[in-house]
Design a protein around this motif. Structure first.
Motif, PDB file in Angstrom:
ATOM      1  N   HIS A 269       0.837  -1.206   0.000  1.00 34.25           N
ATOM      2  CA  HIS A 269       0.000   0.000   0.000  1.00 34.25           C
ATOM      3  C   HIS A 269       0.872   1.256   0.000  1.00 34.25           C
ATOM      4  O   HIS A 269       0.550   2.260  -0.671  1.00 34.25           O
ATOM      5  N   ALA A 270       1.971   1.223   0.736  1.00 30.77           N
ATOM      6  CA  ALA A 270       2.876   2.372   0.782  1.00 30.77           C
ATOM      7  C   ALA A 270       3.490   2.639  -0.591  1.00 30.77           C
ATOM      8  O   ALA A 270       3.635   3.802  -0.997  1.00 30.77           O
ATOM      9  N   GLN A 271       3.846   1.582  -1.321  1.00 31.53           N
ATOM     10  CA  GLN A 271       4.399   1.757  -2.664  1.00 31.53           C
ATOM     11  C   GLN A 271       3.378   2.357  -3.621  1.00 31.53           C
ATOM     12  O   GLN A 271       3.695   3.232  -4.431  1.00 31.53           O
ATOM     13  N   LEU A 272       2.128   1.888  -3.512  1.00 26.80           N
ATOM     14  CA  LEU A 272       1.080   2.381  -4.408  1.00 26.80           C
ATOM     15  C   LEU A 272       0.752   3.844  -4.139  1.00 26.80           C
ATOM     16  O   LEU A 272       0.434   4.607  -5.068  1.00 26.80           O
ATOM     17  N   THR A 273       0.828   4.277  -2.887  1.00 30.02           N
ATOM     18  CA  THR A 273       0.493   5.654  -2.524  1.00 30.02           C
ATOM     19  C   THR A 273       1.701   6.572  -2.495  1.00 30.02           C
ATOM     20  O   THR A 273       1.558   7.779  -2.254  1.00 30.02           O
ATOM     21  N   GLY A 274       2.875   6.010  -2.721  1.00 29.85           N
ATOM     22  CA  GLY A 274       4.083   6.824  -2.700  1.00 29.85           C
ATOM     23  C   GLY A 274       4.524   7.228  -1.314  1.00 29.85           C
ATOM     24  O   GLY A 274       5.296   8.183  -1.152  1.00 29.85           O
ATOM     25  N   MET A 275       4.073   6.544  -0.293  1.00 31.79           N
ATOM     26  CA  MET A 275       4.425   6.871   1.083  1.00 31.79           C
ATOM     27  C   MET A 275       5.641   6.053   1.527  1.00 31.79           C
ATOM     28  O   MET A 275       5.745   4.867   1.217  1.00 31.79           O
TER      29      MET A 275
END
Length: 319
Positions: A269-275
């Protein structure tokens, strides 16, 4: 016929009784006794003559077998490494085998003990297989983590060893373990091991969570969960990880596989949101805690600002 045989046996008995009645001297020079002795001697001589070829054949066979055994050299070496860490050449170097090896003088048990004395080898099998083959099989220890004492940073004693899945500690050998130099480092507490030395075994209840953690992490690609660099156990129930990307992860020693699944989902999820995650707590099954790096940096700045402001206030009061 039966009466004739019985008569002869009775006749022999009478002759022996008569001989016993004679003096010892007369019995020695008695013709009957002399003939009987000659017949017995002839009987033994015949047996000896018949046995001589057999005895000679046995002697020649044993002599040939001994001579043949001492002339048998090992021409083939069958080598098997269960883990593929130690090559055939390296194993032969440990055993000191160079050139021809005689089958008769081969000390298989001594060679096996020599291999098993190497801390990185769990077990070994060596046997001679006729007519000319030496069979060698070894099972190496697989390193899953480096181990160091957490206190080493302050004391300066930075001894580093490998640990296998059984909790056995053994030396790091770059020649044998070149493919394992990137494993995580587990920083031990003083209560985790009696002494940090090769051959020492960490208790099962201590190394079990680490073993399960490494197995669970290896099930994921590095794009899903970055490599683990450091492992800490500040409490019996708690595990702290530092990932390759700098993210810190808080776990517990139970249900490690399920926690790694939650970690993989959070990182995806962090990769998809750029976080970029600064720290993640995966202990909670629902709504695990994630602190973004931006928020952490902001909090750090605020803390530093507060410290600076408090310092200035103290200086003003002193004035």
């Amino acid at each position: 016929m039966k009466q004739q045989n019985r008569f002869r046996s009775e006749q022999k008995t009478n002759v022996r009784l008569l001989e016993r009645a004679l003096s010892f001297k007369d019995r020695i020079f008695s013709m009957i006794a002399l003939r009987r002795g000659v017949r017995r001697l002839q009987h033994y001589v015949i047996i000896l003559i018949c046995a001589l070829p057999i005895l000679y054949g046995i002697w020649r066979g044993v002599d040939y077998a001994i001579e043949k055994a001492y002339s048998l050299n090992i021409e083939k070496i069958s080598y098997k490494s269960r883990r593929g860490l130690i090559s055939k050449e390296q194993a032969l170097k440990i055993l000191g085998i160079e050139g021809a090896v005689n089958m008769a003088t081969l000390d298989a048990s001594g060679m096996q003990e020599k291999l098993e004395a190497i801390p990185g080898i769990d077990s070994a099998i060596i046997r001679a297989e006729l007519p000319d083959t030496l069979y060698i099989e070894i099972d190496e220890r697989i390193p899953i983590v480096f181990v160091e004492m957490e206190s080493g940073a302050s004391t300066g004693r930075r001894t580093r060893l490998f640990m296998d899945p059984k909790g056995v500690l053994f030396p790091v050998n770059a020649e044998y373990h070149k493919n394992f130099m990137g494993v995580p480092t587990w920083y031990l507490q003083l209560t985790d091991v009696r002494e940090l030395k090769e051959g020492e075994r960490i208790p099962e209840e201590k190394c079990r969570p680490i073993r399960e953690l490494i197995a669970a992490a290896n099930a994921y690609d590095l794009t899903e969960i970055p490599a683990i660099r450091e492992i800490f156990r500040p409490k019996e129930w708690k595990i702290l990880l530092t990932l390759e990307n700098g993210t810190s992860v808080t776990m517990q020693v139970y249900e490690i596989k399920e926690q790694m699944e939650r970690l993989a989902i959070i990182l995806e999820h962090a990769q998809l949101t750029g976080m970029k995650a600064h720290s993640i707590n995966v202990i909670q099954r629902i709504n695990p805690t994630v602190i973004p790096a931006e928020k952490s940096e902001k909090e750090d700045k605020e803390i530093k600002g507060n410290k600076a402001e408090n310092g200035q206030q103290k200086k003003r009061r002193r004035r």
